[in-house]
Design an enzyme around this catalytic site. Sequence first.
Site, PDB file in Angstrom:
ATOM      1  N   SER A  25       0.732  -1.042  -0.059  1.00 43.96           N
ATOM      2  CA  SER A  25      -0.164  -0.090  -0.010  1.00 43.96           C
ATOM      3  C   SER A  25       0.776   1.193   0.091  1.00 43.96           C
ATOM      4  O   SER A  25       2.230   1.328   0.472  1.00 43.96           O
ATOM      5  CB  SER A  25      -1.017  -0.031   1.169  1.00 43.96           C
TER       6      SER A  25
HETATM    7  N1  SAM Z   1      -0.434  -4.079   3.754  1.00 45.45           N
HETATM    8  C1  SAM Z   1       0.113  -4.719   2.803  1.00 45.45           C
HETATM    9  C2  SAM Z   1       1.618  -4.418   2.826  1.00 45.45           C
HETATM   10  O1  SAM Z   1       2.106  -3.590   3.753  1.00 45.45           O
HETATM   11  O2  SAM Z   1       2.517  -4.848   1.927  1.00 45.45           O
HETATM   12  C3  SAM Z   1      -0.368  -4.420   1.520  1.00 45.45           C
HETATM   13  C4  SAM Z   1      -1.660  -5.724   1.352  1.00 45.45           C
HETATM   14  S1  SAM Z   1      -2.252  -5.688   0.040  1.00 45.45           S
HETATM   15  C5  SAM Z   1      -2.804  -4.030  -0.572  1.00 45.45           C
HETATM   16  C6  SAM Z   1      -3.431  -6.442   0.321  1.00 45.45           C
HETATM   17  C7  SAM Z   1      -3.212  -7.870   0.574  1.00 45.45           C
HETATM   18  O3  SAM Z   1      -4.681  -8.856   0.957  1.00 45.45           O
HETATM   19  C8  SAM Z   1      -2.693  -9.068  -0.480  1.00 45.45           C
HETATM   20  O4  SAM Z   1      -1.453  -9.572  -0.325  1.00 45.45           O
HETATM   21  C9  SAM Z   1      -3.987 -10.008  -0.969  1.00 45.45           C
HETATM   22  O5  SAM Z   1      -3.397 -11.178  -1.319  1.00 45.45           O
HETATM   23  C10 SAM Z   1      -4.472 -10.189   0.363  1.00 45.45           C
HETATM   24  N2  SAM Z   1      -5.679 -10.566   0.457  1.00 45.45           N
HETATM   25  C11 SAM Z   1      -6.742 -10.570  -0.168  1.00 45.45           C
HETATM   26  N3  SAM Z   1      -7.942 -11.264   0.346  1.00 45.45           N
HETATM   27  C12 SAM Z   1      -7.409 -11.952   1.211  1.00 45.45           C
HETATM   28  C13 SAM Z   1      -8.086 -12.991   2.181  1.00 45.45           C
HETATM   29  N4  SAM Z   1      -9.108 -13.149   2.213  1.00 45.45           N
HETATM   30  N5  SAM Z   1      -7.165 -13.189   3.369  1.00 45.45           N
HETATM   31  C14 SAM Z   1      -5.901 -13.025   3.443  1.00 45.45           C
HETATM   32  N6  SAM Z   1      -5.426 -12.013   2.556  1.00 45.45           N
HETATM   33  C15 SAM Z   1      -6.137 -11.705   1.688  1.00 45.45           C
END
Ligand code: SAM
Length: 206
Positions: free
Chosen positions: A52
């Site tokens: 993000s």
């Molecule tokens: N905060 C993170 C960072 O510092 O890098 C970025 C997160 S990214 C915007 C969103 C993440 O949510 C992705 O890695 C995606 O694979 C994960 N995601 C989506 N649906 C999910 C779920 N049901 N359970 C766990 N992770 C999930």
Amino acid sequence: MVEKLISYGYLRSEKVIRAMLRVPRHEFVPEDKRKYAYSDEPLPIGEGQTISAPHMIAIMCEALQIESDHHILEVGTGSGYHACVVSLIADKGEVYSVERHARLVEIARRNIIRAGCCGKVTIVVGDGTLGYEEKAPYDRIYVTAGAPRVPPPLLQQLKVGGKLLIPVGSKLGQELKRITRIGDDEYREENLGGCVFVPLVGKYGW
Ligand code: SAM
């Protein structure tokens, strides 16, 4: 980067500023993206996912009102950067993070070791829309992907007095919601503004 986030008003509290100053964002982005590590933008990290933008990490860390001893759940580990920042704010607490892509879990674990945050963050593979019952209840839960609705397990796994931060809306744009559990079956909801996250995929996601 941190100076800019302060001057734009995203970063306000000493403890969040200190944590963001301590975590080297370049350790959380792929080699070929390192030159952009300190610009305020999301960057690709593989599996179609992103780390993000720093201003969103700042907004979420401030909105969560994290205390030093908090027991915290993150849904969506991605690169591990956000969890690492949160673990330095909750320096006497614990952070558990659930990620659905096993490959990102491996990468995030390596990133966290390189950044010196290991031992403070536990990352597990799974569907975070189910929360992480094993370590519930939590003082704080935050979701780093956009949900079509609030997953009921996340509400159930909050302590009374606890807060859940989650982007809710369509796949194109969401509202960042802060939900406080004020009683066993009572929750108060606040809208903190518009945002755009990758989709939350899972049983209670897309
Ligand atoms: N905060 C993170 C960072 O510092 O890098 C970025 C997160 S990214 C915007 C969103 C993440 O949510 C992705 O890695 C995606 O694979 C994960 N995601 C989506 N649906 C999910 C779920 N049901 N359970 C766990 N992770 C999930």
